[in-house]
Scaffold this motif. Structure first.
Motif, PDB file in Angstrom:
ATOM      1  N   LEU A  66       0.868  -1.179   0.038  1.00 28.59           N
ATOM      2  CA  LEU A  66       0.080   0.035   0.125  1.00 28.59           C
ATOM      3  C   LEU A  66       0.891   1.291   0.206  1.00 28.59           C
ATOM      4  O   LEU A  66       0.473   2.454  -0.240  1.00 28.59           O
ATOM      5  CB  LEU A  66      -0.990   0.027   1.222  1.00 28.59           C
ATOM      6  CG  LEU A  66      -2.068  -0.966   1.209  1.00 28.59           C
ATOM      7  CD1 LEU A  66      -3.042  -0.961   2.413  1.00 28.59           C
ATOM      8  CD2 LEU A  66      -2.985  -1.013  -0.180  1.00 28.59           C
ATOM      9  N   GLU A  67       2.007   1.147   0.331  1.00 26.65           N
ATOM     10  CA  GLU A  67       3.072   2.282   0.438  1.00 26.65           C
ATOM     11  C   GLU A  67       3.370   2.655  -1.016  1.00 26.65           C
ATOM     12  O   GLU A  67       3.273   3.760  -1.264  1.00 26.65           O
ATOM     13  CB  GLU A  67       4.328   2.157   1.015  1.00 26.65           C
ATOM     14  CG  GLU A  67       4.274   2.080   2.597  1.00 26.65           C
ATOM     15  CD  GLU A  67       5.247   1.870   3.520  1.00 26.65           C
ATOM     16  OE1 GLU A  67       6.271   1.442   2.758  1.00 26.65           O
ATOM     17  OE2 GLU A  67       5.140   1.654   4.751  1.00 26.65           O
ATOM     18  N   LYS A  68       3.416   1.476  -2.005  1.00 24.41           N
ATOM     19  CA  LYS A  68       3.609   1.769  -3.447  1.00 24.41           C
ATOM     20  C   LYS A  68       2.421   2.119  -3.982  1.00 24.41           C
ATOM     21  O   LYS A  68       2.652   2.988  -4.791  1.00 24.41           O
ATOM     22  CB  LYS A  68       4.356   0.448  -3.907  1.00 24.41           C
ATOM     23  CG  LYS A  68       5.410  -0.202  -3.378  1.00 24.41           C
ATOM     24  CD  LYS A  68       5.789  -1.766  -3.890  1.00 24.41           C
ATOM     25  CE  LYS A  68       7.296  -1.725  -3.406  1.00 24.41           C
ATOM     26  NZ  LYS A  68       7.370  -3.268  -3.614  1.00 24.41           N
ATOM     27  N   ASN A  69       1.198   1.709  -3.746  1.00 23.79           N
ATOM     28  CA  ASN A  69       0.105   2.161  -4.265  1.00 23.79           C
ATOM     29  C   ASN A  69      -1.156   1.984  -3.563  1.00 23.79           C
ATOM     30  O   ASN A  69      -1.760   0.920  -3.244  1.00 23.79           O
ATOM     31  CB  ASN A  69      -0.375   1.464  -5.533  1.00 23.79           C
ATOM     32  CG  ASN A  69      -1.328   1.976  -6.409  1.00 23.79           C
ATOM     33  OD1 ASN A  69      -2.177   2.637  -5.812  1.00 23.79           O
ATOM     34  ND2 ASN A  69      -1.425   1.626  -7.751  1.00 23.79           N
ATOM     35  N   PRO A  70      -1.434   2.944  -2.807  1.00 26.42           N
ATOM     36  CA  PRO A  70      -2.438   3.019  -1.607  1.00 26.42           C
ATOM     37  C   PRO A  70      -3.775   2.970  -2.318  1.00 26.42           C
ATOM     38  O   PRO A  70      -4.890   2.609  -1.387  1.00 26.42           O
ATOM     39  CB  PRO A  70      -2.291   4.458  -0.732  1.00 26.42           C
ATOM     40  CG  PRO A  70      -1.766   5.211  -2.037  1.00 26.42           C
ATOM     41  CD  PRO A  70      -0.740   4.477  -2.691  1.00 26.42           C
ATOM     42  N   TYR A  71      -4.023   2.878  -3.519  1.00 29.46           N
ATOM     43  CA  TYR A  71      -5.482   2.945  -4.053  1.00 29.46           C
ATOM     44  C   TYR A  71      -5.609   1.450  -4.882  1.00 29.46           C
ATOM     45  O   TYR A  71      -6.582   1.026  -5.198  1.00 29.46           O
ATOM     46  CB  TYR A  71      -5.628   3.778  -5.167  1.00 29.46           C
ATOM     47  CG  TYR A  71      -5.520   5.276  -4.515  1.00 29.46           C
ATOM     48  CD1 TYR A  71      -6.530   5.859  -3.912  1.00 29.46           C
ATOM     49  CD2 TYR A  71      -4.260   5.981  -4.613  1.00 29.46           C
ATOM     50  CE1 TYR A  71      -6.148   7.349  -3.589  1.00 29.46           C
ATOM     51  CE2 TYR A  71      -4.057   7.106  -3.958  1.00 29.46           C
ATOM     52  CZ  TYR A  71      -5.121   7.823  -3.350  1.00 29.46           C
ATOM     53  OH  TYR A  71      -4.926   9.049  -2.706  1.00 29.46           O
ATOM     54  N   GLN A  72      -4.786   0.379  -4.723  1.00 32.10           N
ATOM     55  CA  GLN A  72      -4.853  -0.659  -5.465  1.00 32.10           C
ATOM     56  C   GLN A  72      -4.590  -1.964  -4.685  1.00 32.10           C
ATOM     57  O   GLN A  72      -3.695  -2.135  -3.747  1.00 32.10           O
ATOM     58  CB  GLN A  72      -3.694  -0.785  -6.647  1.00 32.10           C
ATOM     59  CG  GLN A  72      -3.888  -2.136  -7.424  1.00 32.10           C
ATOM     60  CD  GLN A  72      -2.591  -1.982  -8.429  1.00 32.10           C
ATOM     61  OE1 GLN A  72      -1.543  -1.622  -8.356  1.00 32.10           O
ATOM     62  NE2 GLN A  72      -3.225  -2.440  -9.693  1.00 32.10           N
ATOM     63  N   ASP A  73      -5.670  -2.896  -4.735  1.00 37.19           N
ATOM     64  CA  ASP A  73      -5.793  -4.124  -4.125  1.00 37.19           C
ATOM     65  C   ASP A  73      -4.629  -5.000  -4.667  1.00 37.19           C
ATOM     66  O   ASP A  73      -4.377  -5.263  -6.007  1.00 37.19           O
ATOM     67  CB  ASP A  73      -7.041  -4.683  -4.500  1.00 37.19           C
ATOM     68  CG  ASP A  73      -7.248  -6.139  -3.714  1.00 37.19           C
ATOM     69  OD1 ASP A  73      -6.123  -7.001  -3.627  1.00 37.19           O
ATOM     70  OD2 ASP A  73      -8.412  -6.484  -3.152  1.00 37.19           O
ATOM     71  N   PRO A  74      -3.654  -5.511  -3.856  1.00 39.46           N
ATOM     72  CA  PRO A  74      -2.404  -6.092  -4.343  1.00 39.46           C
ATOM     73  C   PRO A  74      -2.676  -7.463  -4.929  1.00 39.46           C
ATOM     74  O   PRO A  74      -1.870  -7.723  -5.675  1.00 39.46           O
ATOM     75  CB  PRO A  74      -1.459  -6.159  -3.196  1.00 39.46           C
ATOM     76  CG  PRO A  74      -2.324  -6.011  -1.847  1.00 39.46           C
ATOM     77  CD  PRO A  74      -3.704  -5.193  -2.480  1.00 39.46           C
ATOM     78  N   GLY A  77      -5.355  -6.421  -8.196  1.00 48.07           N
ATOM     79  CA  GLY A  77      -5.241  -5.200  -9.328  1.00 48.07           C
ATOM     80  C   GLY A  77      -5.972  -4.158  -9.399  1.00 48.07           C
ATOM     81  O   GLY A  77      -5.842  -3.096 -10.066  1.00 48.07           O
ATOM     82  N   SER A  79      -8.205  -0.784  -8.925  1.00 48.08           N
ATOM     83  CA  SER A  79      -7.930   0.363  -8.234  1.00 48.08           C
ATOM     84  C   SER A  79      -9.212   0.799  -7.473  1.00 48.08           C
ATOM     85  O   SER A  79     -10.218   0.789  -8.187  1.00 48.08           O
ATOM     86  CB  SER A  79      -7.199   1.319  -9.327  1.00 48.08           C
ATOM     87  OG  SER A  79      -6.123   0.996  -9.710  1.00 48.08           O
ATOM     88  N   LYS A  83      -7.914   5.571  -0.809  1.00 49.16           N
ATOM     89  CA  LYS A  83      -6.845   5.004   0.053  1.00 49.16           C
ATOM     90  C   LYS A  83      -7.418   3.685   0.685  1.00 49.16           C
ATOM     91  O   LYS A  83      -8.590   3.885   1.613  1.00 49.16           O
ATOM     92  CB  LYS A  83      -5.985   5.772   1.087  1.00 49.16           C
ATOM     93  CG  LYS A  83      -5.066   6.764   0.226  1.00 49.16           C
ATOM     94  CD  LYS A  83      -4.163   7.539   1.405  1.00 49.16           C
ATOM     95  CE  LYS A  83      -3.114   8.414   0.395  1.00 49.16           C
ATOM     96  NZ  LYS A  83      -2.312   9.045   1.469  1.00 49.16           N
TER      97      LYS A  83
END
Length: 164
Positions: A66-74, A77, A79, A83
């Motif tokens: 989430l630090e890399k992309n706080p809006y995307q489910d890892p 994928g 978005s 956040k």
């Protein structure tokens, strides 16, 4: 020598074969739901992500993602416009602790039987061998644990001593 193995000899051979086959492999008996989908390792501090996917993760791995992309489910994928947040998954943490405790108790039981097999009286050795045989028959993965606990040598000794 004999060309046909006794049931006990076949069991010892099976334990040894299973041990050799699984040496160096990951522990396949960890249920998948106890593993973080990002690391595939058992979680220590599981958290649930507030998304439709419903996945739980190891806290540190999810924080990193989430630090890399706080809006995307890892995992999916997908978005989101906000956040993403997460909460501790206490149910999963309890399930992990319960699984670890059962595994520890099971290992202690196997080690206890191996100890009796190595150092007990003749009747204790026979009882321990029977108990290990039952454990090995019930679950093939127990064969690896039994071998790792050091049972092969005392089992062979017991079988060749003529008391079994």
């Amino acid at each position: 020598g004999r060309s046909k193995r006794t049931a006990e000899e076949s069991l010892v051979y099976g334990i040894f074969r299973e041990y050799k086959k699984n040496m160096g492999e990951e522990d396949s008996e960890v249920p998948a739901f106890l593993k973080c989908p990002l690391t595939l390792e058992i979680m220590e501090d599981p958290v649930s992500l507030y998304t439709e996917s419903g996945y739980s993760f190891e806290r540190s791995m999810l924080q990193e993602a989430l630090e890399k992309n706080p809006y995307q489910d890892p995992m999916t994928g997908l978005s989101y416009e906000h956040k993403l947040t997460f909460v501790p998954n206490r149910f999963l943490k309890d399930a992990i602790e319960e699984w670890k405790q059962k595994k520890t108790n099971h290992s202690a039981l196997i080690h206890s039987h191996v100890e009796r097999l190595s150092c007990g009286t003749d009747s204790e050795k026979e009882e321990a061998a029977e108990a290990l045989k039952t454990l090995a028959r019930d679950k093939p993965e127990n064969r690896v644990k039994i071998a790792e606990a050091g049972a092969i040598s005392p089992l062979v000794t017991l079988l060749t001593s003529g008391t079994a």
